[in-house]
Design an enzyme around this catalytic site. Structure first.
Site, short mmCIF file in Angstrom:
data_model
loop_
_atom_site.label_atom_id
_atom_site.label_comp_id
_atom_site.label_asym_id
_atom_site.label_seq_id
_atom_site.Cartn_x
_atom_site.Cartn_y
_atom_site.Cartn_z
N PHE A 165 0.87 -1.19 0.00
CA PHE A 165 0.00 0.00 0.00
C PHE A 165 0.90 1.23 0.00
O PHE A 165 1.70 1.43 0.92
CB PHE A 165 -0.93 0.03 1.21
CG PHE A 165 -1.89 1.19 1.17
CD1 PHE A 165 -3.11 1.07 0.53
CD2 PHE A 165 -1.56 2.41 1.74
CE1 PHE A 165 -4.00 2.15 0.47
CE2 PHE A 165 -2.44 3.49 1.68
CZ PHE A 165 -3.65 3.36 1.04
N ASP B 195 9.75 2.40 1.15
CA ASP B 195 8.67 3.18 1.74
C ASP B 195 8.69 2.95 3.25
O ASP B 195 8.31 1.89 3.74
CB ASP B 195 7.35 2.72 1.10
CG ASP B 195 6.12 3.39 1.69
OD1 ASP B 195 6.23 4.07 2.72
OD2 ASP B 195 5.03 3.20 1.12
N LYS C 227 3.85 10.21 8.24
CA LYS C 227 3.20 9.76 9.47
C LYS C 227 3.88 10.28 10.74
O LYS C 227 3.66 11.41 11.15
CB LYS C 227 3.06 8.24 9.47
CG LYS C 227 1.94 7.75 8.53
CD LYS C 227 1.63 6.30 8.75
CE LYS C 227 0.51 5.81 7.83
NZ LYS C 227 -0.81 6.34 8.21
#
Length: 404
Positions: free
Chosen positions: A138, A225, A254
């Site tokens: 994702f 990532d 994040k």
């Protein structure tokens, strides 16, 4: 509720219906605790989905942000922003890489990484660059990052997807070699060190080393990532560091700003000079408030030893779950408890989405991802006592669900 304090119903009739929300709204927080608008308290084992690194209302972060707000919130990128350089210098120091592009979200960081890879290919004379991506990955919900994502359910309805991706399973070096054999258009391998939305699936350390060696051999970019698994969550600054490798491109977001939107793309020497003025940009990325949040987050993490805390408390939480669910693990109704540090997935043999509401009813915030995986990504300030509390609340509910 008493007559003096009637129940406040949580609803958002004028907000676009893009999320499956619980019937609750949060009001405030302190540490690893949050309270809803009706005064009910919750232990936060979700951390805004790995965002609230320092928990809520941190005594060192809040005054720093208040100070910055009183000075300058936004500056456009026509001008130098000293706090960008301060945060970039720190990220370079922590990563062993070269320079940084700042944006606002993980999606933007991943989108920038994909553009870097394509321009890397075009600069080498490759007209149609291709990027290797992974099943269950994702990377975001823009058209390009959605195309790189390995979840058909979130892609459905948004076709045609962007071309130029080769998808393979994780942790199989032969699959990577076979899928790219004889293909001169491959320019990069792009993956999460630990898949988050895909079910908390770690890349094996040996596999990371094998991919690094293959990228070196074939002149590909290794793009990792670290949006969800980075920023100290596993007990190191970045999850790939457990393997002793250094990527060429590393998207972050994040937890970098402890709740203030901050995204970043950290580049190593092979990728550091691909973007030139006019190739990429952003309005809000790198603004002074976001940069102050990033600088202060890292400073506080270092001062308070939060990497060691994440490793220690994560080990206690993981072991507590394994002990409490030992019978279910032996029967296979709990398939696996995996992850590292304070990024833990409990994989059940049946869908468990109902646990999100059931845990909230008992004062615990969690999420469920990939239908069967309980995801725990609490603030990195979580204590061992709070980890024990997670186990006490969660495990009986898991057992009830599996027994039904």
């Amino acid at each position: 509720m008493t007559a003096q304090r009637p129940l406040i119903e949580a609803s958002s009739p004028h907000v676009m219906n893009t999320y499956g929300r619980l019937p609750m709204a949060l009001s405030h927080g302190q540490g690893c605790r949050v309270w809803d608008v009706n005064g009910k308290s919750y232990l936060d084992a979700l951390g805004g989905i790995a965002v609230n690194t320092l928990g809520h209302n941190h005594a060192k972060l809040v005054p720093a942000l208040q100070d910055q707000i009183s000075k300058l919130i936004h500056s456009c990128n026509y001008y130098h922003v000293p706090l960008q350089e301060a945060l970039a210098k720190k990220l370079v120091e922590l990563s062993g890489m070269t320079n940084v592009f700042f944006c606002s979200t993980g999606l933007e960081a991943n989108e920038a990484a994909l553009k870097l890879a394509r321009k890397f290919g075009h600069d080498k004379g490759i007209a149609r660059p291709e990027i290797v991506v992974f099943e269950k990955a994702f990377h975001g919900r823009s058209i390009a990052t959605l195309s790189a994502t390995g979840n058909p359910k979130v892609q459905q309805g948004f076709e045609p997807l962007v071309e130029g991706f080769i998808r393979i399973p994780i942790n199989h070096i032969d699959s990577l070699k076979n899928a790219t054999e004889g293909n001169p258009n491959v320019v990069a391998v792009f993956f999460e060190a630990i898949q988050g939305e895909g079910g908390v699936n770690p890349m094996h350390l040996d596999y990371l080393r094998e991919v690094r060696a293959l990228c070196n051999e074939r002149d590909w970019l290794m793009m990792i990532d670290e949006v969800q698994c980075g920023m100290g969550r596993t007990g190191k600054w970045f999850a790939h560091q457990w393997a002793g490798v250094v990527p060429d491109v590393m998207p972050l977001a994040k937890g970098l700003g402890s709740g203030v939107p901050v995204g970043a793309v950290v580049a190593g020497p092979k990728a550091a000079h691909i973007f030139q003025p006019g190739n990429h940009g952003t309005t809000f990325g790198g603004n002074p408030l976001a940069m102050r949040a990033g600088v202060e987050t890292i400073r506080i993490m270092e001062e308070e030893g939060l990497l060691d805390n994440a490793a220690r408390v994560g080990q206690r939480l993981s072991q507590g779950l394994k002990t409490a669910l030992a019978a279910e693990l032996s029967r296979g109704t709990v398939r696996e408890i995996r992850g590292q540090g304070l990024m833990i997935g409990v994989d059940l043999a049946k869908p468990c989405g109902a646990l999100v509401q059931q845990c909230a009813n008992q004062g615990l915030l969690i999420s469920v991802t990939a239908d069967t995986v309980i995801r725990l990504v609490p603030p990195l300030i979580m204590t061992e006592a709070e980890a024990d509390e997670v186990v006490r609340i969660l495990c009986p509910l898991v057992q009830q669900l599996l027994a039904a």
